[in-house]
Structure formats: C-alpha cells, structure tokens
Design a protein around this motif. Structure first.
Motif, PDB file in Angstrom:
ATOM      1  N   VAL A   4      -1.780   7.667  10.226  1.00  0.00           N
ATOM      2  CA  VAL A   4      -0.927   6.472  10.212  1.00  0.00           C
ATOM      3  C   VAL A   4       0.062   6.536   9.055  1.00  0.00           C
ATOM      4  N   SER A   5      -0.370   7.070   7.910  1.00  0.00           N
ATOM      5  CA  SER A   5       0.543   7.172   6.769  1.00  0.00           C
ATOM      6  C   SER A   5       1.730   8.082   7.095  1.00  0.00           C
ATOM      7  N   LYS A   6       1.503   9.148   7.863  1.00  0.00           N
ATOM      8  CA  LYS A   6       2.611  10.020   8.264  1.00  0.00           C
ATOM      9  C   LYS A   6       3.606   9.259   9.127  1.00  0.00           C
ATOM     10  N   LEU A   7       3.101   8.449  10.033  1.00  0.00           N
ATOM     11  CA  LEU A   7       3.980   7.669  10.901  1.00  0.00           C
ATOM     12  C   LEU A   7       4.828   6.703  10.095  1.00  0.00           C
ATOM     13  N   VAL A   8       4.215   5.995   9.150  1.00  0.00           N
ATOM     14  CA  VAL A   8       4.918   4.957   8.397  1.00  0.00           C
ATOM     15  C   VAL A   8       5.849   5.568   7.352  1.00  0.00           C
ATOM     16  N   ILE A   9       5.362   6.547   6.596  1.00  0.00           N
ATOM     17  CA  ILE A   9       6.168   7.120   5.525  1.00  0.00           C
ATOM     18  C   ILE A   9       7.335   7.918   6.078  1.00  0.00           C
ATOM     19  N   ARG A  10       7.125   8.672   7.149  1.00  0.00           N
ATOM     20  CA  ARG A  10       8.222   9.469   7.715  1.00  0.00           C
ATOM     21  C   ARG A  10       9.291   8.563   8.303  1.00  0.00           C
ATOM     22  N   ALA A  11       8.875   7.483   8.953  1.00  0.00           N
ATOM     23  CA  ALA A  11       9.863   6.537   9.471  1.00  0.00           C
ATOM     24  C   ALA A  11      10.488   5.742   8.335  1.00  0.00           C
ATOM     25  N   ASN A  12       9.821   5.696   7.189  1.00  0.00           N
ATOM     26  CA  ASN A  12      10.311   4.905   6.058  1.00  0.00           C
ATOM     27  C   ASN A  12      11.359   5.665   5.257  1.00  0.00           C
TER      28      ASN A  12
ATOM     29  N   HIS B 253       0.812  -1.225   0.000  1.00  0.00           N
ATOM     30  CA  HIS B 253       0.000   0.000   0.000  1.00  0.00           C
ATOM     31  C   HIS B 253       0.843   1.272   0.000  1.00  0.00           C
ATOM     32  N   GLU B 254       2.101   1.213  -0.412  1.00  0.00           N
ATOM     33  CA  GLU B 254       2.971   2.387  -0.314  1.00  0.00           C
ATOM     34  C   GLU B 254       2.443   3.552  -1.141  1.00  0.00           C
ATOM     35  N   LYS B 255       2.036   3.323  -2.364  1.00  0.00           N
ATOM     36  CA  LYS B 255       1.519   4.406  -3.194  1.00  0.00           C
ATOM     37  C   LYS B 255       0.253   5.001  -2.583  1.00  0.00           C
ATOM     38  N   TYR B 256      -0.606   4.146  -2.052  1.00  0.00           N
ATOM     39  CA  TYR B 256      -1.830   4.629  -1.413  1.00  0.00           C
ATOM     40  C   TYR B 256      -1.509   5.465  -0.170  1.00  0.00           C
ATOM     41  N   LEU B 257      -0.536   5.021   0.638  1.00  0.00           N
ATOM     42  CA  LEU B 257      -0.198   5.735   1.866  1.00  0.00           C
ATOM     43  C   LEU B 257       0.374   7.124   1.574  1.00  0.00           C
ATOM     44  N   ARG B 258       1.106   7.261   0.493  1.00  0.00           N
ATOM     45  CA  ARG B 258       1.724   8.550   0.191  1.00  0.00           C
ATOM     46  C   ARG B 258       0.698   9.604  -0.238  1.00  0.00           C
ATOM     47  N   THR B 259      -0.524   9.203  -0.467  1.00  0.00           N
ATOM     48  CA  THR B 259      -1.582  10.157  -0.843  1.00  0.00           C
ATOM     49  C   THR B 259      -2.534  10.459   0.296  1.00  0.00           C
ATOM     50  N   ARG B 260      -2.362   9.817   1.455  1.00  0.00           N
ATOM     51  CA  ARG B 260      -3.369   9.920   2.514  1.00  0.00           C
ATOM     52  C   ARG B 260      -3.186  11.130   3.427  1.00  0.00           C
ATOM     53  N   SER B 261      -2.050  11.775   3.417  1.00  0.00           N
ATOM     54  CA  SER B 261      -1.843  12.901   4.339  1.00  0.00           C
ATOM     55  C   SER B 261      -2.758  14.077   4.025  1.00  0.00           C
ATOM     56  N   GLN B 262      -3.266  14.156   2.798  1.00  0.00           N
ATOM     57  CA  GLN B 262      -4.157  15.255   2.401  1.00  0.00           C
ATOM     58  C   GLN B 262      -5.616  14.797   2.324  1.00  0.00           C
ATOM     59  N   ALA B 263      -5.962  13.729   3.019  1.00  0.00           N
ATOM     60  CA  ALA B 263      -7.330  13.210   2.964  1.00  0.00           C
ATOM     61  C   ALA B 263      -8.307  14.208   3.566  1.00  0.00           C
ATOM     62  N   VAL B 264      -9.517  14.252   3.009  1.00  0.00           N
ATOM     63  CA  VAL B 264     -10.568  15.155   3.488  1.00  0.00           C
ATOM     64  C   VAL B 264     -11.812  14.322   3.802  1.00  0.00           C
ATOM     65  N   PHE B 265     -12.686  14.906   4.602  1.00  0.00           N
ATOM     66  CA  PHE B 265     -13.882  14.209   5.059  1.00  0.00           C
ATOM     67  C   PHE B 265     -14.902  14.068   3.933  1.00  0.00           C
ATOM     68  N   ASP B 266     -15.471  12.877   3.831  1.00  0.00           N
ATOM     69  CA  ASP B 266     -16.556  12.593   2.899  1.00  0.00           C
ATOM     70  C   ASP B 266     -17.640  11.860   3.678  1.00  0.00           C
ATOM     71  N   ARG B 267     -18.806  12.445   3.761  1.00  0.00           N
ATOM     72  CA  ARG B 267     -19.878  11.894   4.592  1.00  0.00           C
ATOM     73  C   ARG B 267     -20.328  10.515   4.117  1.00  0.00           C
ATOM     74  N   ASN B 268     -20.226  10.236   2.852  1.00  0.00           N
ATOM     75  CA  ASN B 268     -20.692   8.962   2.312  1.00  0.00           C
ATOM     76  C   ASN B 268     -19.602   7.898   2.252  1.00  0.00           C
ATOM     77  N   ASP B 269     -18.408   8.212   2.745  1.00  0.00           N
ATOM     78  CA  ASP B 269     -17.307   7.246   2.718  1.00  0.00           C
ATOM     79  C   ASP B 269     -16.720   7.133   4.115  1.00  0.00           C
ATOM     80  N   PHE B 270     -16.995   6.005   4.774  1.00  0.00           N
ATOM     81  CA  PHE B 270     -16.489   5.811   6.134  1.00  0.00           C
ATOM     82  C   PHE B 270     -14.966   5.757   6.180  1.00  0.00           C
ATOM     83  N   ASP B 271     -14.317   5.455   5.055  1.00  0.00           N
ATOM     84  CA  ASP B 271     -12.853   5.367   5.009  1.00  0.00           C
ATOM     85  C   ASP B 271     -12.199   6.641   4.488  1.00  0.00           C
ATOM     86  N   SER B 272     -12.962   7.719   4.426  1.00  0.00           N
ATOM     87  CA  SER B 272     -12.411   8.941   3.824  1.00  0.00           C
ATOM     88  C   SER B 272     -11.236   9.514   4.606  1.00  0.00           C
ATOM     89  N   LEU B 273     -11.209   9.305   5.914  1.00  0.00           N
ATOM     90  CA  LEU B 273     -10.096   9.819   6.734  1.00  0.00           C
ATOM     91  C   LEU B 273      -9.178   8.712   7.233  1.00  0.00           C
TER      92      LEU B 273
END
Length: 548
Positions: free
Chosen positions: A540-548, A515-535
């Motif tokens: 967590v991506s900041k923790l993993v990518i910065r340590a990576n 999921h590396e490519k997916y994680l590198r896009t998650r720091s700018q995630a925004v809220f979406d009422r119809n998507d429970f996974d929007s945030l």
C-alpha cells in the motif's frame, strides 16, 4: 408558288452563331419561296436525340454531289459552344448527310472539358514523409500477417491494449522498453487484470492447517440423526444460524482447538480448549446464509470490526474506515464487494464462537483464561470451525475474482471516454486488494513450513501482479495533485465536484500527512513471526507514495 426551295439557298453550314437564324429570316422576307424551319433549342451539351427528332420531322431532299475527298471522311464537325449563353438557336444546315451526322454524333467525343474535370479530379501526390492517419488499406504483407497471427495467439500487453498501440512478440515488447515508455512503470505482461491473481493457484494456507486426521473420513464412525440450532459468531455483534448434529469418531483427541493472540508487539499468547463433538448438519454451511452474515457486518458495525481486529495498525486502519465512509455516502456496489472481501478473508483466519448457549447446559469450549480477549466466550466445535473456514475461503476467492474483473473494466474506462470519473473507486479497490495480499504473504510465512514454496509464492505476487496494480494507478494519476497537495477549493472540479469523493480525498490526505514518514519505510518490510503488522503497508505504501 414553288413549294420547294433550293437547298443550297436555305441550308447553311452547321453553326451555333446568331447569324444563322438571321440569314434564314432575311431569305424568307426577300423570297416568296421558303421552307419553314422550326426553331430548335439546344444547348452545347445536347446529345444526338435532338438531331434525330429534327430530321424525322423535317422533309429533307438530298442533292447529288460529287463524293468528297478521302480526307474529309474523318474530319467530322464537332459541336462548338456558342459565345453567348443566351442564344438557344442553331442552324439546321450542314454539308453532310443525316446518316453521317448520326455517325459523327456516335463516335465524336461529346464530353466537355468540365465533365472530364468533374469525373477525374486531379490527384495530389503524397510525400513519403507524410503521416498516414486512419485504417490501413489493402492486405498485410506476409511478415505483417505472420506477426499479427502470433500477437493474436499471445495477446497484446496491457500498455498496448490500453493505449491502442501495435504490440509485438518481444519480452518486453518495443512499446514497453524504457526508451519508449519512460513514464510507463507497468511490467510488460499479456495477462489481463482479471487474471492477475494467478499466483494463488493451489494456495490454501488460509485453512489447510486445520485439515487434520480428525477431519478425515477414516476417523469418522457416523452422525446423529438429531440436529440442533447453533448461533455462530466471530465476536463482532452478529450471528449466523447453523444446524448442527453430533459426530462419532474413533479418536476423540481431535476436538481440541488452538489459536494465538498478540499480547504485545513482540509477544504472542497461545490458547487451547476442548470443544463439543458437533459438526454441521446434513446441508452443511449455506453460502447464502454466510453471505447475509457478512452483509450485516457491512450494514452495521464494520468500523467496529476494523478497529477491533486491526487494533490500530497504522494507515491501513484509517484507509479501511475511509473506504467504509465513502461507501455509506456513495453506495458504490464494487466498494461494498471490497469491504466484504476484507471481512471474508480475515474471518477465515478468525476463531469462531457459539452464542446464546445457557451456562447450565455445560457446553464444551468455554474460555476461562483472563489473558484472552475471548475470556468467557464459548468456542465453536472444531468441526464447525473448519467448515466455516472452508466456506469463507471459497467466498473471498470469488469476491476477489469479481473485484479484479471490475478493476479491469475501470482501468479500461480511464483510457476510454470516462477519464478520471472512476479514479477514486480505482484507488480504494487497489488499496484494499494490496492490503489483503499483504496479509496473504504474512499467513504464508506463518503457516507454511516449506520456505521455498513461500518464497516462490511471494516472488510471483510481487513481480507482476503488484507491479501492475501500482504501475497502472501511477499512470492514471499524472494529471491529479498528490495526496498531500490536495485542496478541495482548487481541485474539486478534477473529480466532478462529487461531495463523497472530495470528503474521501480529505480523509486520505489526513492519513498520508500523519503517516508519511512511516509509509516511506515500509517498502523494505520483512516478516516477523511475533509481529502481525510486520508486513502491513508493504504494498500500500508503494501505491500511495508513488502516486504522491
């Protein structure tokens, strides 16, 4: 025979040479009149006690002589060391009286050069540029005392506390400014890690929505004296016994319960059912019973809960399963608390159901909608649902407090003697904590209508608390390989070759690579009422990518 000899012939000037003793022997052989002089052994450092004994044992006759010149009164004869250390004898003769000798011994400097050197060794002057190591000596200067008093009141920042540096009252302090701390990406804060969840003060979005008129005292008329046993469940294979009793209210429309389920990535389905007119018994919901109920989920079926509840949310699902596997292998108590935190928080948002109710009883709350994943299940009475939510909310808040205390202690051990011993535990705790905070942000946006309050809550969370958790983990990971470069054969010694830790690292590496490519896009995630996974994975991506 004369018993007394002439003192001028027998007494010699005081000296430590060997000739004194030989002269006495020769005089004794040549003259029949002699005075026996006992040998008196003394060393150059002998004090006046030896002379006192000598003169007290020896008969002495003083011969009248003219008074010496005034210049001779201050010229005392000092002891002179012998040239040969093997000569123990000195001459008893001296031109002065015993009293004068005692005074000479009393006032003459009797310390040798060696004694003086031993008492006051030469001091080496320190240069101004020499670095002083160790504790300070002497009192603080007035300005230093004032600064120390202010720091005691404010407290040192996290960096100065962990690295044992001198802090100041600046915001940020001098040690945390980029010029001095290029590798230290932690916000300069004086808040301890155990108190880092200050943003949660008065936050109750997890259960406040269910506080309605039906739960108020004004709507309740009374309770039945008869209680019955209900088995409450959340649908993951475990049950919790609760005593229930009937409740009498003025407005019976309050017994409806509504919930939503995500049918597709951008679509939510809403459901509403009428529930039974029951509430918890006089003793309410027991915290011990609730804790045992959560423990049974951890002992058996936690992976089933994660897969069913998160429904394949990228990365976080795999990380929670890895944390569960690590706990099964290592049995670290604080990891168990973290898994329990995940359960308690998510079950607070979850609808509750009743199990073991026969269909012929006609218990209200049966779901008859095939679109719902709970079709055919009986929803628990709305009053009991609310009481369980409140008990769960209290429990996960307490678990979070304990985990933050443990995390503070573990970070301190990294800068102490343990070094990287607790690094895997810190990583899993930080990951789980940030995952829960992501869910809290989503629930705030979803349930709280006040936009300004939600923005303030999210800003307070992201500025210091998330920055501290992510920054500290980055600071302690500098000597370890990145997750994608982890190799058990090369790096197992860095983590003490612990099989449970190495297995967990292998699993984390697989999740990051997937999921590396997916994680590198998650720091700018925004809220979406119809998507429970929007945030999801925003922090967590900041923790993993910065340590990576």
């Amino acid at each position: 025979m004369n018993a007394i000899s002439n003192p001028e012939q027998t007494l010699h000037p005081r000296t430590f040479s060997d000739s004194s003793y030989s002269d006495i022997e020769q005089h004794s052989r040549n003259s029949g009149e002699y005075v026996e002089v006992p040998p008196f052994i003394n060393s150059p450092s002998t004090d006046s006690i030896g002379d006192t004994e000598f003169y007290s044992d020896q008969a002495y006759y003083e011969v009248e002589r003219p008074s010496p010149p005034v210049t001779h009164t201050t010229a005392f004869i000092h002891p002179v060391p012998t040239q040969q250390a093997t000569s123990p004898v000195r001459s008893p003769t001296s031109p002065t009286s015993p009293t004068s000798r005692r005074q000479a011994r009393k006032y003459a400097p009797a310390k040798s050069s060696k004694a003086v050197a031993r008492r006051s060794p030469p001091q080496v002057a320190k240069t101004e540029t020499e670095k002083r190591v160790g504790r300070r000596k002497g009192p603080l200067r007035p300005e230093q005392r004032k600064q120390a008093c202010e720091i005691r009141k404010l407290g040192a920042c996290l960096r100065c506390k962990f690295l044992k540096k001198t802090c100041d009252i600046g915001e940020p302090c001098a040690g945390c400014r980029p010029a001095h701390a290029r590798l230290w990406q932690v916000p300069c804060t004086r808040i301890d890690i155990k108190d880092i969840a200050y943003f949660m003060k008065d936050w109750n979005a997890d259960y406040k929505r269910h506080v309605t008129l039906g739960n108020s005292v004004g709507n309740i008329k009374g309770f039945s004296d008869h209680e019955r046993l209900l088995l409450i469940t959340h649908g993951y294979g475990h049950f919790m016994p609760i005593q229930a009793r009937e409740i009498y209210v003025r407005d019976e429309r309050v017994f409806c319960l509504d919930w939503v389920e995500q049918a597709a990535q951008d679509k939510l389905d809403e459901f509403v059912v009428n529930t039974a007119k029951l509430t918890a018994g006089a003793n309410g919901v027991s915290p011990q019973v609730l804790s045992d109920y959560l423990d049974r989920h951890i002992e058996s079926g936690f992976d089933h809960f994660v897969n069913s509840y998160f429904e394949g949310t990228p990365f976080i699902t795999g990380i929670l399963i890895t944390a569960y596997h690590y706990w099964l292998n290592a049995r670290v108590p604080v990891i168990r608390k973290a898994l329990k935190l995940v359960l308690a928080y998510n079950l607070t948002q979850h609808v509750t159901m009743v199990g073991g109710v026969p269909e012929e009883e006609g218990f209200e709350g049966l779901v008859r909608d095939p679109k719902s994943k709970w079709n055919g299940q009986t929803i628990a009475p709305v009053m009991i649902n609310f009481q369980i939510k409140c008990a769960m909310a209290d429990m996960w808040r307490e678990l979070q407090r304990e985990i933050l205390e443990e995390l503070s202690s573990l970070y301190s051990s990294v800068y102490g003697k343990d070094k990287l011993k607790n690094w895997p535990t810190i990583f899993l705790l930080a990951t789980i904590l940030l995952a829960v905070w992501e869910e809290m942000q989503f629930d705030s946006h979803y349930k709280v209508p006040d936009v300004a309050a939600v923005d303030k809550f999210c800003t307070d969370m992201e500025t210091t608390p998330v920055g501290v958790i992510v920054g500290l983990f980055q600071a302690i990971s500098t000597k370890l390989p990145s997750f994608t470069e982890w190799d058990y054969r090369k790096h197992n010694m860095l983590l003490h070759s612990d099989p449970a830790v190495c297995d967990a690292m292998d699993e984390v590496k697989g999740h990051v690579l997937q999921h590396e490519k997916y994680l590198r896009t998650r720091s700018q995630a925004v809220f979406d009422r119809n998507d429970f996974d929007s945030l999801s994975n925003k922090f967590v991506s900041k923790l993993v990518i910065r340590a990576n």
